[in-house]
Design a protein around this motif. Structure first.
Motif, PDB file in Angstrom:
ATOM      1  N   MET A 164      48.656  37.717  38.861  1.00  0.00           N
ATOM      2  CA  MET A 164      50.042  37.647  39.303  1.00  0.00           C
ATOM      3  C   MET A 164      50.120  37.339  40.791  1.00  0.00           C
ATOM      4  O   MET A 164      50.933  36.511  41.237  1.00  0.00           O
ATOM      5  CB  MET A 164      50.764  38.962  39.008  1.00  0.00           C
ATOM      6  CG  MET A 164      52.241  38.938  39.361  1.00  0.00           C
ATOM      7  SD  MET A 164      53.029  40.570  39.279  1.00  0.00           S
ATOM      8  CE  MET A 164      52.452  41.285  40.830  1.00  0.00           C
ATOM      9  N   MET A 165      49.260  37.984  41.585  1.00  0.00           N
ATOM     10  CA  MET A 165      49.275  37.761  43.017  1.00  0.00           C
ATOM     11  C   MET A 165      48.823  36.349  43.370  1.00  0.00           C
ATOM     12  O   MET A 165      49.262  35.782  44.375  1.00  0.00           O
ATOM     13  CB  MET A 165      48.403  38.802  43.723  1.00  0.00           C
ATOM     14  CG  MET A 165      49.049  40.171  43.856  1.00  0.00           C
ATOM     15  SD  MET A 165      50.695  40.116  44.628  1.00  0.00           S
ATOM     16  CE  MET A 165      50.342  39.231  46.161  1.00  0.00           C
ATOM     17  N   LYS A 166      47.960  35.766  42.572  1.00  0.00           N
ATOM     18  CA  LYS A 166      47.575  34.371  42.811  1.00  0.00           C
ATOM     19  C   LYS A 166      48.779  33.455  42.666  1.00  0.00           C
ATOM     20  O   LYS A 166      48.930  32.486  43.410  1.00  0.00           O
ATOM     21  CB  LYS A 166      46.458  33.962  41.852  1.00  0.00           C
ATOM     22  CG  LYS A 166      45.110  34.598  42.172  1.00  0.00           C
ATOM     23  CD  LYS A 166      44.044  34.167  41.169  1.00  0.00           C
ATOM     24  CE  LYS A 166      42.693  34.791  41.525  1.00  0.00           C
ATOM     25  NZ  LYS A 166      41.630  34.425  40.541  1.00  0.00           N
ATOM     26  N   THR A 167      49.652  33.772  41.707  1.00  0.00           N
ATOM     27  CA  THR A 167      50.880  33.003  41.546  1.00  0.00           C
ATOM     28  C   THR A 167      51.815  33.235  42.726  1.00  0.00           C
ATOM     29  O   THR A 167      52.394  32.289  43.270  1.00  0.00           O
ATOM     30  CB  THR A 167      51.587  33.395  40.238  1.00  0.00           C
ATOM     31  OG1 THR A 167      50.730  33.124  39.132  1.00  0.00           O
ATOM     32  CG2 THR A 167      52.892  32.617  40.068  1.00  0.00           C
ATOM     33  N   VAL A 168      51.969  34.483  43.140  1.00  0.00           N
ATOM     34  CA  VAL A 168      52.833  34.815  44.273  1.00  0.00           C
ATOM     35  C   VAL A 168      52.388  34.056  45.521  1.00  0.00           C
ATOM     36  O   VAL A 168      53.220  33.559  46.297  1.00  0.00           O
ATOM     37  CB  VAL A 168      52.812  36.335  44.539  1.00  0.00           C
ATOM     38  CG1 VAL A 168      53.527  36.670  45.848  1.00  0.00           C
ATOM     39  CG2 VAL A 168      53.468  37.085  43.388  1.00  0.00           C
ATOM     40  N   ALA A 169      51.089  33.943  45.718  1.00  0.00           N
ATOM     41  CA  ALA A 169      50.562  33.279  46.910  1.00  0.00           C
ATOM     42  C   ALA A 169      50.945  31.801  46.959  1.00  0.00           C
ATOM     43  O   ALA A 169      51.022  31.214  48.040  1.00  0.00           O
ATOM     44  CB  ALA A 169      49.046  33.430  46.970  1.00  0.00           C
TER      45      ALA A 169
END
Length: 315
Positions: free
Chosen positions: A43-48
């Motif tokens: 999820m954080m990879k997407t947020v980044a």
């Protein structure tokens, strides 16, 4: 172009299921502690990809997203949701997050490009970027149009410590919140996870002291995740193998993106005279979604159609 910021809708839709990102709720076998653990690396990879953020900026946002997900799952139920605002007057600006008990979250940092020298330990300086001259506010929406807001002073600006303080002072639930987002200098997300442990009535002062000692000597969450440890493993490493019972598992993901037709409906809520003024002066509207960084444009014809519909209905 006329810019309209912070347009938000309550619309939700079906989302992709990603079992790699999950949140578990558990209880110790002795019934003395309740625990929540989370992994949200994907999820954080997407947020980044949404935010043109520095290593420090995405670290701050990631900690806030993960911490808010755990807090929401500790104090909410069903369709309830909360909004967390962290404003410590630091160079990162305000941190805003929305989260639900169903594992959905979104958020932003006002200045995601914030940069500061690393700490003496070589870590992103979250504390000085966020600051401590301000408050952490939590607004809970129970769906009855009567939101409740609790507020506490910021303690360290590290986010995890501040959520810990909020849980104890505002929710009256002594807890320990630990969040970790490991980000490469180029902004690549390596790991993202954490846990929250709360005391239950049967926990004695001695039990709590023992837990505090374990937490003080607990290996870094990012180190454990790099070794392949799951949320369940983190809790087993803290309390001991076979000492924790998992009660439920929830997928975690970002709220669905807001569709253009939803933005059109939100524009239609503006006064007719204001829309006509925008059309005359700017010939269109540019909306920036603060949660994703994406730009949604309405050209002159699209704005005219919104005005015509509103005028036809006498609004």
């Amino acid at each position: 172009m006329y810019s309209v910021l912070h347009l938000i809708t309550e619309k939700q839709s079906e989302k992709d299921i990603n079992m790699a990102d999950k949140l578990i709720r558990a209880i110790t076998d002795d019934g003395k502690f309740r625990a929540i653990a989370i992994e949200a690396t994907d999820m954080m990879k997407t947020v980044a990809t949404f935010h043109d953020a520095s290593q420090l900026g995405i670290t701050i946002l990631g900690r806030a997203l993960l911490g808010s997900l755990m807090v929401s799952n500790a104090i909410l139920k069903g369709d309830e949701r909360l909004a967390i605002s962290i404003d410590g007057q630091g160079p990162a600006g305000k941190v805003v997050v929305e989260a639900s008990a169903q594992g959905e979250v979104r958020g932003y940092v006002t200045n995601p490009k914030v940069t500061l020298p690393l700490t003496p330990k070589g870590q992103p300086d979250v504390a000085n970027a966020v600051g401590t001259d301000g408050f952490l506010s939590v607004t809970k929406d129970f769906g009855a149009n009567e939101p409740f807001t609790g507020q506490v002073a910021l303690v360290t600006g590290e986010i995890g410590d501040d959520l810990t303080y909020y849980m104890a002072k505002s929710e009256q639930i002594p807890s320990a919140v630990a969040v970790s987002v490991l980000v490469d200098p180029d902004g690549t997300i390596v790991t993202a996870g954490g846990f929250m442990v709360s005391t239950l009535p049967d926990a004695t002062d001695e039990d709590i002291a023992t837990l505090e000692d374990k937490l003080a000597n607990f290996p870094a969450i990012s180190t454990q995740m790099l070794e392949g440890f799951t949320p369940s493993d983190l809790l087993n490493n803290l309390f001991g193998e076979e000492q924790v019972k998992v009660l439920s598992t929830t997928e975690v993901n970002l709220y669905p993106e807001i569709a253009k037709h939803d933005y059109a409906r939100m524009l239609a809520t503006l006064p007719l005279t204001e829309l006509q003024e925008i059309l005359a002066e700017d010939h269109g509207v540019e909306i920036i979604d603060r949660f994703t960084g994406k730009i949604i444009n309405f050209d002159e014809n699209e704005l005219q159609a919104i005005i015509a519909s509103k005028d036809a209905n006498g609004l």
